[in-house]
Design a protein around this motif. Sequence first.
Motif, PDB file in Angstrom:
ATOM      1  N   THR A 153      -6.745  -9.592  -4.095  1.00 52.09           N
ATOM      2  CA  THR A 153      -5.612 -10.140  -4.917  1.00 52.09           C
ATOM      3  C   THR A 153      -4.526 -10.517  -4.090  1.00 52.09           C
ATOM      4  OG1 THR A 153      -4.518  -8.060  -5.710  1.00 52.09           O
ATOM      5  CG2 THR A 153      -6.513  -9.035  -7.193  1.00 52.09           C
ATOM      6  N   ASP A 193      -1.399  -9.371  -4.354  1.00 55.96           N
ATOM      7  CA  ASP A 193      -0.583  -8.051  -4.222  1.00 55.96           C
ATOM      8  C   ASP A 193      -1.626  -6.917  -3.560  1.00 55.96           C
ATOM      9  OD1 ASP A 193      -1.907  -7.891  -6.387  1.00 55.96           O
ATOM     10  OD2 ASP A 193      -0.297  -6.770  -7.609  1.00 55.96           O
ATOM     11  N   PHE A 194      -2.798  -7.162  -3.432  1.00 53.05           N
ATOM     12  CA  PHE A 194      -3.660  -5.875  -2.750  1.00 53.05           C
ATOM     13  C   PHE A 194      -5.223  -6.348  -2.706  1.00 53.05           C
ATOM     14  CE2 PHE A 194      -6.457  -1.973  -3.663  1.00 53.05           C
ATOM     15  CZ  PHE A 194      -5.868  -1.285  -2.551  1.00 53.05           C
ATOM     16  N   PRO A 242      -1.236  -1.645  -8.405  1.00 56.36           N
ATOM     17  CA  PRO A 242      -1.011  -3.021  -8.336  1.00 56.36           C
ATOM     18  C   PRO A 242      -1.543  -3.402  -9.977  1.00 56.36           C
ATOM     19  CG  PRO A 242      -2.225  -2.382  -6.500  1.00 56.36           C
ATOM     20  CD  PRO A 242      -1.798  -1.205  -7.224  1.00 56.36           C
ATOM     21  N   ARG A 243      -1.229  -4.928  -9.978  1.00 54.44           N
ATOM     22  CA  ARG A 243      -1.746  -5.343 -11.303  1.00 54.44           C
ATOM     23  C   ARG A 243      -3.060  -4.999 -11.562  1.00 54.44           C
ATOM     24  NH1 ARG A 243      -3.498  -9.789 -14.361  1.00 54.44           N
ATOM     25  NH2 ARG A 243      -2.259 -10.213 -16.083  1.00 54.44           N
TER      26      ARG A 243
END
Length: 186
Positions: free
Chosen positions: A35, A37-38, A61-62
Amino acid sequence: MHTDTDLETTLLGPVLADRACGDCTVCCTELTVDTPDFAKPAGTPCIHLSGRGCGIHAVRPRICRTWFCAWRRIASLPDDARPDRSGLLVSLNFVKAPQNCFEGVSINVRVLAGSNAIENGMAATVLDSVCDQLIPVWFSDGSKKMLMHPDNDVARLVLSGDAAPHHLRDEVAAWRERYGVFAAKG
């Protein structure tokens, strides 16, 4: 617009209030995460994983806050099917470039390294619980990936477009109605 999370809820159901991850951190090692963000590769422990679970749980993270394995969503899976207890990780998979219409969105039952889930019957119990809808189910024992649902005869007919024998006509028609648009592309 539907998100992956919306599709997971639609296909597997909502997260069950009476099921918690507890000490289970299987997803933190087994899954690929990619993703914005990660990211981490499959089979590699998350860099935030500690001996006490997630080291950044409050600010994770989300994807980590919104993703849940199928055990957290499917009430018919027994309590012992939690991944750290069963040696199986059951999840909804999204394949960006599927080889056939049964791979794009499917349930994947993975046997974890060192698991005896096949020998003790847990794999059969889990497969019985998830092979009851118009959602393809794949089983991976670490060496190969096998389509478990629909059965081979139905899958072959859906993919080939051949006429189904009378006893399979309704089942093949149902799979074609749901996945035929994808079969035509491949």
